[in-house]
Design a protein around this motif. Structure first.
Motif, mmCIF file in Angstrom:
data_model
loop_
_atom_site.group_PDB
_atom_site.id
_atom_site.type_symbol
_atom_site.label_atom_id
_atom_site.label_comp_id
_atom_site.label_asym_id
_atom_site.label_seq_id
_atom_site.Cartn_x
_atom_site.Cartn_y
_atom_site.Cartn_z
ATOM 1 N N ASN A 137 0.742 -1.183 0.023
ATOM 2 C CA ASN A 137 -0.075 0.075 0.079
ATOM 3 C C ASN A 137 0.950 1.395 -0.152
ATOM 4 O O ASN A 137 0.305 2.366 0.163
ATOM 5 N N VAL A 138 1.986 1.114 -0.153
ATOM 6 C CA VAL A 138 2.978 2.259 -0.452
ATOM 7 C C VAL A 138 3.364 2.546 -1.741
ATOM 8 O O VAL A 138 3.791 1.698 -2.489
ATOM 9 N N THR A 139 3.051 3.514 -2.118
ATOM 10 C CA THR A 139 3.410 3.984 -3.797
ATOM 11 C C THR A 139 4.153 5.007 -3.902
ATOM 12 O O THR A 139 3.917 6.141 -3.230
ATOM 13 N N THR A 182 3.599 8.464 -12.264
ATOM 14 C CA THR A 182 3.862 7.025 -12.480
ATOM 15 C C THR A 182 4.428 6.143 -11.349
ATOM 16 O O THR A 182 5.395 6.616 -11.091
ATOM 17 N N PRO A 183 3.957 5.262 -10.723
ATOM 18 C CA PRO A 183 4.256 4.592 -9.915
ATOM 19 C C PRO A 183 5.649 3.804 -10.045
ATOM 20 O O PRO A 183 6.011 3.433 -11.450
ATOM 21 N N ILE A 220 2.799 7.973 -1.175
ATOM 22 C CA ILE A 220 1.600 7.818 -0.427
ATOM 23 C C ILE A 220 1.892 6.454 0.245
ATOM 24 O O ILE A 220 1.713 5.393 -0.316
ATOM 25 N N ASN A 221 1.641 6.524 1.489
ATOM 26 C CA ASN A 221 1.668 5.149 2.434
ATOM 27 C C ASN A 221 0.420 4.977 2.977
ATOM 28 O O ASN A 221 -0.199 5.616 3.952
#
Length: 195
Positions: A137-139, A145-146, A166-167
């Motif tokens: 769930n961390v990006t 773009t991830p 984003i966590n």
């Protein structure tokens, strides 16, 4: 070597590090609870490590790190495996700032740019990122773009471009970041890893 030939904004380098050992030493260094974002310096400007040293004189340009000497902190000195990683890069190039960056669960690093952290910038440093603790769930977004980084991998990213983290997970995210002065060795590694 020309650096403007690098066409991608992210490159996984051919280095992998032991996640268990990195996490073990990181957990020993952690100082309890924290909110949002926490930094554990492992290599810092000399006057911050040894307060008996004078502040460096003002510099016209701080970008390349030559405005001060850099020293290992007591946290790094307590961490033999993390020291071995830093020493690996010291053998090949000049290492400036080294930090453990911890991002709290359900926290966000807002989109920003780092104007001096890209190979395309003359007289700059580049940041290598080694994830230590991550969850699905961390990006990390670079140019919206991830970047799919796995723990233990080593990445060069063009951080002069917009990026954010984003966590959305229930545990912290921890990265080891190593700022180095780009030389022919690392430029060659990056170029060869691009393809």
């Amino acid at each position: 070597m020309e650096t403007t030939n690098i066409t991608t904004d992210r490159i996984k380098l051919p280095f992998n590090f032991d996640v268990v050992k990195m996490l073990e030493e990181t957990k020993i260094l952690q100082s309890g609870n924290f909110e949002y974002y926490d930094v554990i310096p492992l290599r810092s400007p000399a006057h911050l490590v040894d307060t008996s040293l004078p502040f460096p004189p003002p510099a016209e340009d701080y970008a390349d790190g030559s405005w001060t000497d850099w020293l290992d902190t007591s946290a790094l000195n307590k961490s033999p495996y993390l020291t071995s990683i830093v020493n690996f890069f010291k053998e090949h190039t000049t290492v400036n700032l080294v930090r453990l960056l911890r991002l709290a669960p359900h926290a966000t690093v807002k989109e920003h740019t780092d104007p001096t952290l890209g190979l395309e910038i003359e007289k700059s440093v580049i940041r290598l990122t080694i994830p230590i603790l991550n969850n699905e769930n961390v990006t990390f977004y670079l140019n919206n773009t991830p970047v799919l980084m796995k723990p233990g991998e080593c990445w060069y990213m063009r951080l002069t471009d917009p990026h954010k983290v984003i966590n959305n997970g229930n545990e912290e995210r921890i990265n080891l970041t190593i700022d180095i002065i780009p030389n022919d060795w690392i430029k060659q590694v990056i170029k060869e890893s691009e393809s």
